[in-house]
Design a protein around this motif. Sequence first.
Motif, PDB file in Angstrom:
ATOM      1  N   MET A  75       0.820  -1.181   0.000  1.00  0.00           N
ATOM      2  CA  MET A  75       0.000   0.000   0.000  1.00  0.00           C
ATOM      3  C   MET A  75       0.866   1.248   0.000  1.00  0.00           C
ATOM      4  N   GLU A  76       2.045   1.134   0.567  1.00  0.00           N
ATOM      5  CA  GLU A  76       2.931   2.285   0.603  1.00  0.00           C
ATOM      6  C   GLU A  76       3.340   2.714  -0.807  1.00  0.00           C
ATOM      7  N   VAL A  77       3.492   1.731  -1.699  1.00  0.00           N
ATOM      8  CA  VAL A  77       3.895   2.034  -3.073  1.00  0.00           C
ATOM      9  C   VAL A  77       2.857   2.927  -3.746  1.00  0.00           C
ATOM     10  N   PHE A  78       1.582   2.620  -3.547  1.00  0.00           N
ATOM     11  CA  PHE A  78       0.512   3.374  -4.177  1.00  0.00           C
ATOM     12  C   PHE A  78       0.040   4.547  -3.337  1.00  0.00           C
ATOM     13  N   LYS A  79       0.572   4.683  -2.115  1.00  0.00           N
ATOM     14  CA  LYS A  79       0.132   5.728  -1.187  1.00  0.00           C
ATOM     15  C   LYS A  79      -1.376   5.637  -0.953  1.00  0.00           C
ATOM     16  N   ALA A  80      -1.853   4.399  -0.800  1.00  0.00           N
ATOM     17  CA  ALA A  80      -3.274   4.151  -0.573  1.00  0.00           C
ATOM     18  C   ALA A  80      -3.606   4.342   0.896  1.00  0.00           C
ATOM     19  N   THR A  81      -4.784   4.870   1.156  1.00  0.00           N
ATOM     20  CA  THR A  81      -5.252   5.090   2.519  1.00  0.00           C
ATOM     21  C   THR A  81      -6.094   3.902   2.956  1.00  0.00           C
ATOM     22  N   LEU A  82      -5.699   3.262   4.040  1.00  0.00           N
ATOM     23  CA  LEU A  82      -6.427   2.119   4.578  1.00  0.00           C
ATOM     24  C   LEU A  82      -7.675   2.606   5.310  1.00  0.00           C
ATOM     25  N   LEU A  83      -8.851   2.125   4.887  1.00  0.00           N
ATOM     26  CA  LEU A  83     -10.124   2.520   5.509  1.00  0.00           C
ATOM     27  C   LEU A  83     -10.542   1.555   6.612  1.00  0.00           C
ATOM     28  N   ASP A  84     -10.182   0.290   6.448  1.00  0.00           N
ATOM     29  CA  ASP A  84     -10.549  -0.713   7.436  1.00  0.00           C
ATOM     30  C   ASP A  84      -9.617  -1.911   7.289  1.00  0.00           C
ATOM     31  N   GLY A  85      -9.417  -2.641   8.382  1.00  0.00           N
ATOM     32  CA  GLY A  85      -8.578  -3.830   8.343  1.00  0.00           C
ATOM     33  C   GLY A  85      -7.106  -3.485   8.443  1.00  0.00           C
ATOM     34  N   HIS A  86      -6.277  -4.300   7.777  1.00  0.00           N
ATOM     35  CA  HIS A  86      -4.824  -4.115   7.822  1.00  0.00           C
ATOM     36  C   HIS A  86      -4.203  -4.543   6.510  1.00  0.00           C
ATOM     37  N   GLY A  87      -2.939  -4.209   6.339  1.00  0.00           N
ATOM     38  CA  GLY A  87      -2.192  -4.595   5.153  1.00  0.00           C
ATOM     39  C   GLY A  87      -1.583  -5.971   5.320  1.00  0.00           C
ATOM     40  N   TYR A  88      -0.690  -6.320   4.396  1.00  0.00           N
ATOM     41  CA  TYR A  88      -0.034  -7.613   4.438  1.00  0.00           C
ATOM     42  C   TYR A  88       1.079  -7.623   5.468  1.00  0.00           C
ATOM     43  N   GLY A  89       1.337  -8.794   6.039  1.00  0.00           N
ATOM     44  CA  GLY A  89       2.418  -8.962   6.999  1.00  0.00           C
ATOM     45  C   GLY A  89       3.717  -9.295   6.301  1.00  0.00           C
ATOM     46  N   GLU A  90       4.698  -9.670   7.073  1.00  0.00           N
ATOM     47  CA  GLU A  90       6.022 -10.019   6.551  1.00  0.00           C
ATOM     48  C   GLU A  90       6.012 -11.376   5.849  1.00  0.00           C
ATOM     49  N   ASN A  91       5.075 -12.256   6.199  1.00  0.00           N
ATOM     50  CA  ASN A  91       5.033 -13.606   5.657  1.00  0.00           C
ATOM     51  C   ASN A  91       4.105 -13.655   4.444  1.00  0.00           C
ATOM     52  N   ALA A  92       4.672 -13.475   3.251  1.00  0.00           N
ATOM     53  CA  ALA A  92       3.877 -13.430   2.023  1.00  0.00           C
ATOM     54  C   ALA A  92       3.133 -14.739   1.776  1.00  0.00           C
ATOM     55  N   LYS A  93       3.739 -15.860   2.149  1.00  0.00           N
ATOM     56  CA  LYS A  93       3.073 -17.148   1.926  1.00  0.00           C
ATOM     57  C   LYS A  93       1.790 -17.235   2.754  1.00  0.00           C
ATOM     58  N   ALA A  94       1.843 -16.812   3.997  1.00  0.00           N
ATOM     59  CA  ALA A  94       0.649 -16.825   4.849  1.00  0.00           C
ATOM     60  C   ALA A  94      -0.405 -15.869   4.316  1.00  0.00           C
ATOM     61  N   ASP A  95       0.015 -14.766   3.712  1.00  0.00           N
ATOM     62  CA  ASP A  95      -0.927 -13.771   3.190  1.00  0.00           C
ATOM     63  C   ASP A  95      -1.439 -14.121   1.798  1.00  0.00           C
ATOM     64  N   SER A  96      -0.971 -15.208   1.204  1.00  0.00           N
ATOM     65  CA  SER A  96      -1.369 -15.537  -0.165  1.00  0.00           C
ATOM     66  C   SER A  96      -2.852 -15.880  -0.280  1.00  0.00           C
ATOM     67  N   VAL A  97      -3.509 -16.160   0.839  1.00  0.00           N
ATOM     68  CA  VAL A  97      -4.948 -16.435   0.816  1.00  0.00           C
ATOM     69  C   VAL A  97      -5.756 -15.196   1.196  1.00  0.00           C
ATOM     70  N   ASN A  98      -5.081 -14.088   1.455  1.00  0.00           N
ATOM     71  CA  ASN A  98      -5.732 -12.851   1.846  1.00  0.00           C
ATOM     72  C   ASN A  98      -5.755 -11.862   0.686  1.00  0.00           C
ATOM     73  N   ILE A  99      -6.640 -10.890   0.804  1.00  0.00           N
ATOM     74  CA  ILE A  99      -6.809  -9.927  -0.279  1.00  0.00           C
ATOM     75  C   ILE A  99      -7.157  -8.553   0.299  1.00  0.00           C
ATOM     76  N   ILE A 100      -6.709  -7.510  -0.390  1.00  0.00           N
ATOM     77  CA  ILE A 100      -7.064  -6.136  -0.056  1.00  0.00           C
ATOM     78  C   ILE A 100      -7.827  -5.583  -1.246  1.00  0.00           C
ATOM     79  N   VAL A 101      -8.973  -4.957  -0.996  1.00  0.00           N
ATOM     80  CA  VAL A 101      -9.809  -4.415  -2.067  1.00  0.00           C
ATOM     81  C   VAL A 101      -9.975  -2.920  -1.876  1.00  0.00           C
ATOM     82  N   ASN A 102     -10.437  -2.246  -2.937  1.00  0.00           N
ATOM     83  CA  ASN A 102     -10.718  -0.813  -2.805  1.00  0.00           C
ATOM     84  C   ASN A 102     -12.225  -0.568  -2.738  1.00  0.00           C
ATOM     85  N   GLU A 103     -12.594   0.692  -2.521  1.00  0.00           N
ATOM     86  CA  GLU A 103     -13.999   1.071  -2.362  1.00  0.00           C
ATOM     87  C   GLU A 103     -14.841   0.697  -3.581  1.00  0.00           C
ATOM     88  N   THR A 104     -14.305   0.908  -4.768  1.00  0.00           N
ATOM     89  CA  THR A 104     -15.057   0.616  -5.984  1.00  0.00           C
ATOM     90  C   THR A 104     -15.320  -0.878  -6.123  1.00  0.00           C
TER      91      THR A 104
END
Length: 86
Positions: free
Chosen positions: A1-30
């Motif tokens: 999210m830092e790359v795109f300078k996106a503002t987090l509205l709810d929840g959290h971003g990805y952690g350090e463990n990309a493999k664990a986060d591979s089943v997770n997703i971040i979406v935008n308002e649209t």
Amino acid sequence: MEVFKATLLDGHGYGENAKADSVNIIVNETMLKTMGMPLESAVGTKITVWQRERTIIGVVKDFNFNLYRNLSVRCFSTAIRGVAMR
């Protein structure tokens, strides 16, 4: 999210463990509007993307991918595949 300078509205971003986060997703308002899902209930919801079940861990404010046009696109991000736009 830092790359795109996106503002987090709810929840959290990805952690350090990309493999664990591979089943997770971040979406935008649209993306939420397209799915007819309210922001308040999005985090924790399971959705199917590319024939795989993913859990929404965060929602970001719509942001502009193109500096020269003011377009709002549906977008989601996974830890391994990067960002997909439609």
